[in-house]
Design a protein around this motif. Structure first.
Motif, PDB file in Angstrom:
ATOM      1  N   VAL A  16     -34.333  13.454  -6.555  1.00  0.00           N
ATOM      2  CA  VAL A  16     -33.145  13.845  -7.308  1.00  0.00           C
ATOM      3  C   VAL A  16     -32.617  12.660  -8.110  1.00  0.00           C
ATOM      4  CG1 VAL A  16     -30.763  14.654  -7.096  1.00  0.00           C
ATOM      5  CG2 VAL A  16     -32.545  15.681  -5.695  1.00  0.00           C
ATOM      6  N   VAL A  17     -32.581  11.492  -7.513  1.00  0.00           N
ATOM      7  CA  VAL A  17     -32.105  10.296  -8.216  1.00  0.00           C
ATOM      8  C   VAL A  17     -33.024   9.967  -9.388  1.00  0.00           C
ATOM      9  CG1 VAL A  17     -31.747   7.804  -7.975  1.00  0.00           C
ATOM     10  CG2 VAL A  17     -30.907   9.366  -6.222  1.00  0.00           C
ATOM     11  N   LYS A  18     -34.329  10.042  -9.158  1.00  0.00           N
ATOM     12  CA  LYS A  18     -35.295   9.775 -10.227  1.00  0.00           C
ATOM     13  C   LYS A  18     -35.130  10.771 -11.371  1.00  0.00           C
ATOM     14  CE  LYS A  18     -40.232   9.094 -10.891  1.00  0.00           C
ATOM     15  NZ  LYS A  18     -41.553   9.100 -10.254  1.00  0.00           N
ATOM     16  N   LEU A  19     -34.973  12.054 -11.043  1.00  0.00           N
ATOM     17  CA  LEU A  19     -34.788  13.075 -12.068  1.00  0.00           C
ATOM     18  C   LEU A  19     -33.517  12.837 -12.876  1.00  0.00           C
ATOM     19  CD1 LEU A  19     -35.674  15.780 -13.338  1.00  0.00           C
ATOM     20  CD2 LEU A  19     -34.257  16.906 -11.607  1.00  0.00           C
ATOM     21  N   LEU A  20     -32.427  12.480 -12.201  1.00  0.00           N
ATOM     22  CA  LEU A  20     -31.170  12.227 -12.911  1.00  0.00           C
ATOM     23  C   LEU A  20     -31.274  11.010 -13.838  1.00  0.00           C
ATOM     24  CD1 LEU A  20     -28.527  13.068 -10.173  1.00  0.00           C
ATOM     25  CD2 LEU A  20     -29.100  14.386 -12.213  1.00  0.00           C
ATOM     26  N   PHE A  21     -31.962   9.972 -13.402  1.00  0.00           N
ATOM     27  CA  PHE A  21     -32.133   8.805 -14.266  1.00  0.00           C
ATOM     28  C   PHE A  21     -33.011   9.124 -15.471  1.00  0.00           C
ATOM     29  CE2 PHE A  21     -30.582   6.031 -10.785  1.00  0.00           C
ATOM     30  CZ  PHE A  21     -29.623   5.346 -11.520  1.00  0.00           C
ATOM     31  N   ILE A  22     -34.030   9.949 -15.281  1.00  0.00           N
ATOM     32  CA  ILE A  22     -34.859  10.360 -16.409  1.00  0.00           C
ATOM     33  C   ILE A  22     -34.036  11.182 -17.392  1.00  0.00           C
ATOM     34  CG2 ILE A  22     -36.796  11.858 -17.062  1.00  0.00           C
ATOM     35  CD1 ILE A  22     -38.220  10.864 -14.523  1.00  0.00           C
ATOM     36  N   LEU A  23     -33.201  12.086 -16.886  1.00  0.00           N
ATOM     37  CA  LEU A  23     -32.330  12.873 -17.774  1.00  0.00           C
ATOM     38  C   LEU A  23     -31.311  11.994 -18.486  1.00  0.00           C
ATOM     39  CD1 LEU A  23     -31.744  16.066 -15.599  1.00  0.00           C
ATOM     40  CD2 LEU A  23     -33.129  15.852 -17.673  1.00  0.00           C
ATOM     41  N   LEU A  24     -30.805  10.979 -17.797  1.00  0.00           N
ATOM     42  CA  LEU A  24     -29.878  10.033 -18.418  1.00  0.00           C
ATOM     43  C   LEU A  24     -30.561   9.275 -19.551  1.00  0.00           C
ATOM     44  CD1 LEU A  24     -27.092   8.632 -18.417  1.00  0.00           C
ATOM     45  CD2 LEU A  24     -28.052   7.004 -16.789  1.00  0.00           C
ATOM     46  N   SER A  27     -30.921  11.594 -22.481  1.00  0.00           N
ATOM     47  CA  SER A  27     -29.664  11.819 -23.198  1.00  0.00           C
ATOM     48  C   SER A  27     -29.279  10.600 -24.045  1.00  0.00           C
ATOM     49  CB  SER A  27     -28.545  12.172 -22.223  1.00  0.00           C
ATOM     50  OG  SER A  27     -28.217  11.064 -21.409  1.00  0.00           O
ATOM     51  N   LEU A  28     -29.547   9.393 -23.545  1.00  0.00           N
ATOM     52  CA  LEU A  28     -29.283   8.191 -24.347  1.00  0.00           C
ATOM     53  C   LEU A  28     -30.187   8.148 -25.575  1.00  0.00           C
ATOM     54  CD1 LEU A  28     -28.788   5.483 -21.597  1.00  0.00           C
ATOM     55  CD2 LEU A  28     -27.053   6.522 -23.055  1.00  0.00           C
ATOM     56  N   LEU A  29     -31.414   8.597 -25.414  1.00  0.00           N
ATOM     57  CA  LEU A  29     -32.348   8.641 -26.531  1.00  0.00           C
ATOM     58  C   LEU A  29     -31.883   9.652 -27.578  1.00  0.00           C
ATOM     59  CD1 LEU A  29     -35.009   7.372 -27.426  1.00  0.00           C
ATOM     60  CD2 LEU A  29     -36.176   9.290 -26.341  1.00  0.00           C
ATOM     61  N   VAL A  30     -31.387  10.788 -27.142  1.00  0.00           N
ATOM     62  CA  VAL A  30     -30.878  11.799 -28.074  1.00  0.00           C
ATOM     63  C   VAL A  30     -29.653  11.258 -28.818  1.00  0.00           C
ATOM     64  CG1 VAL A  30     -29.750  14.065 -28.197  1.00  0.00           C
ATOM     65  CG2 VAL A  30     -31.822  13.775 -26.840  1.00  0.00           C
ATOM     66  N   LEU A  31     -28.775  10.561 -28.134  1.00  0.00           N
ATOM     67  CA  LEU A  31     -27.599   9.977 -28.798  1.00  0.00           C
ATOM     68  C   LEU A  31     -28.007   8.921 -29.818  1.00  0.00           C
ATOM     69  CD1 LEU A  31     -25.104   9.621 -25.825  1.00  0.00           C
ATOM     70  CD2 LEU A  31     -24.930  11.177 -27.770  1.00  0.00           C
TER      71      LEU A  31
END
Length: 181
Positions: A16-24, A27-31
């Motif tokens: 779960v932690v790994k998945l959340l960091f990948i999503l983070l 999202s930074l890349l999209v911004l």
């Protein structure tokens, strides 16, 4: 259908932690992409920027498809020889990640995709993405091995069975019918 292994991993803390960091990170890349596109659109016009980005993504997708086709051919050859292609698996994963980044709209993701698609970096990106998933990659290897040596269905068909290879000189053997009299 979702595999049981995936469902079990959802409830593991590290996954779960790994998945959340990948999503983070995504999202930074999209911004970053949105900011760069905004600045470029103000300088050059929105239509020119979008046309350049779409054209680049189209060309990049063809390059990645060709690279993946080459890697898959090398993986299949390695499987036919009986060797476990861990390095090729990881390189293919890195190439796929680079391709996804190249196809995503935005200059930041395209720049990162170019870096990830470089031959030396591909393996490192694939190794980072696969992590310690040697078990899953060995399962992929076993499936590829089975598919590679799969034969044409038929009675007692083997790789050299002349009945299945279409040999014109092969004559079907005469099998006498049983008398049920």
């Amino acid at each position: 259908m979702v595999g049981m292994g995936l469902l079990v991993r959802v409830f593991e803390r590290d996954s779960v932690v790994k998945l959340l960091f990948i999503l983070l990170l995504c999202s930074l890349l999209v911004l970053a992409d949105a900011f760069v596109l905004y600045l470029a659109a103000r300088l050059f016009g929105i239509f020119l920027v979008l046309a350049v980005e779409a054209g680049f993504s189209l060309i990049a997708s063809f390059v990645v498809i060709d690279a993946m086709r080459h890697l898959i051919g090398r993986i299949r050859a390695s499987v036919r020889e009986g060797s476990y292609p861990l390095r090729l698996f990881r390189t293919a994963v890195g190439c796929l990640v680079g391709g996804i980044l190249l196809v995503l709209p935005g200059f930041a993701s395209s720049a990162l995709g170019i870096v990830v698609s470089l031959p030396g970096i591909r393996y490192l990106a694939g190794r980072l993405m696969t992590g310690r998933s040697g078990v899953e990659l060995s399962k992929v290897y076993e499936v590829l091995k089975l598919r590679e040596f799969e034969t044409v269905p038929g009675p007692c068909a083997g790789p050299g069975d002349p009945a299945q290879t279409g040999d014109p000189t092969y004559n079907e053997p005469d099998i006498p019918e049983a008398d049920h009299g």
